[in-house]
Design an enzyme around this catalytic site. Structure first.
Site, PDB file in Angstrom:
ATOM      1  N   GLU A  74      16.449 -66.374  -5.012  1.00 17.25           N
ATOM      2  CA  GLU A  74      15.425 -66.840  -5.952  1.00 17.25           C
ATOM      3  C   GLU A  74      15.295 -68.354  -5.935  1.00 17.25           C
ATOM      4  O   GLU A  74      14.181 -68.888  -5.922  1.00 17.25           O
ATOM      5  CB  GLU A  74      15.760 -66.387  -7.388  1.00 17.25           C
ATOM      6  CG  GLU A  74      15.797 -64.898  -7.567  1.00 17.25           C
ATOM      7  CD  GLU A  74      17.182 -64.290  -7.413  1.00 17.25           C
ATOM      8  OE1 GLU A  74      17.462 -63.301  -8.114  1.00 17.25           O
ATOM      9  OE2 GLU A  74      17.986 -64.783  -6.583  1.00 17.25           O
TER      10      GLU A  74
ATOM     11  N   CYS B  65      20.380 -62.954 -11.635  1.00 19.50           N
ATOM     12  CA  CYS B  65      21.568 -63.318 -12.414  1.00 19.50           C
ATOM     13  C   CYS B  65      21.155 -64.345 -13.478  1.00 19.50           C
ATOM     14  O   CYS B  65      20.004 -64.798 -13.492  1.00 19.50           O
ATOM     15  CB  CYS B  65      22.626 -63.904 -11.477  1.00 19.50           C
ATOM     16  SG  CYS B  65      22.221 -65.556 -10.870  1.00 19.50           S
TER      17      CYS B  65
ATOM     18  N   CYS C  53      19.621 -67.601 -11.913  1.00 17.57           N
ATOM     19  CA  CYS C  53      18.289 -67.422 -11.344  1.00 17.57           C
ATOM     20  C   CYS C  53      17.244 -67.134 -12.416  1.00 17.57           C
ATOM     21  O   CYS C  53      16.119 -67.621 -12.329  1.00 17.57           O
ATOM     22  CB  CYS C  53      18.329 -66.325 -10.291  1.00 17.57           C
ATOM     23  SG  CYS C  53      19.334 -66.816  -8.864  1.00 17.57           S
TER      24      CYS C  53
END
Length: 144
Positions: free
Chosen positions: A48, A76, A79
């Site tokens: 990302e 996560c 990101c």
């Protein structure tokens, strides 16, 4: 999402965790990325972040309003935070990440009203393919 899967395959070929991402504006891909943490020895080089940086360069600015990001696996916390900071309008992801996902699994950082920006979230696009590539990768690692 098919293009994000192509990016995930690139990560797999480098023996990286196979996650891919693309940023799209007006139907055109303006940013691409795949995991490069092991290759570059950098914990921030998630798919990302690589795609967001690529898109920001393409637009010559950090605000990615009017853009969407497609990711093979749920982002996560790092990101998800970057998605908010970049002001992306929408996140589309394939498979959930029950251990680290912050777009609905553990928490949904992207729709928390306490932030000054919110990102629409859509999930399950090509879920089986997105899940399979990462499951196969970790299965092969365990079998070695």
């Amino acid at each position: 999402m098919k293009e994000a899967l192509i990016e995930a395959q690139k990560a797999l070929e480098k023996d990286e965790v196979p996650i891919g991402a693309v940023v799209v504006k007006d139907g055109i891909i303006i940013g691409r990325g795949h995991n490069l943490r092991e290759t570059e020895k950098d914990p921030t080089l998630h798919a990302e972040l690589v795609a967001i940086r690529d898109a920001a360069k393409a637009l010559a600015g950090w605000r990615l309003s009017g853009c969407e990001i497609y990711v093979t696996i749920e982002p996560c916390p790092m990101c998800a935070g970057a998605i908010l900071q970049a002001r992306l309008d929408r996140l589309v992801f394939g498979a959930r990440d029950p251990k680290a996902g912050c777009a609905g699994s553990i928490y949904n950082l992207l729709i928390d009203n306490r932030f000054n920006h919110r990102t629409q979230v859509s999930e399950g696009v090509l879920k089986d393919q997105c899940s399979k590539i990462i499951k196969d990768y970790f299965r092969s690692k365990r079998n070695k």
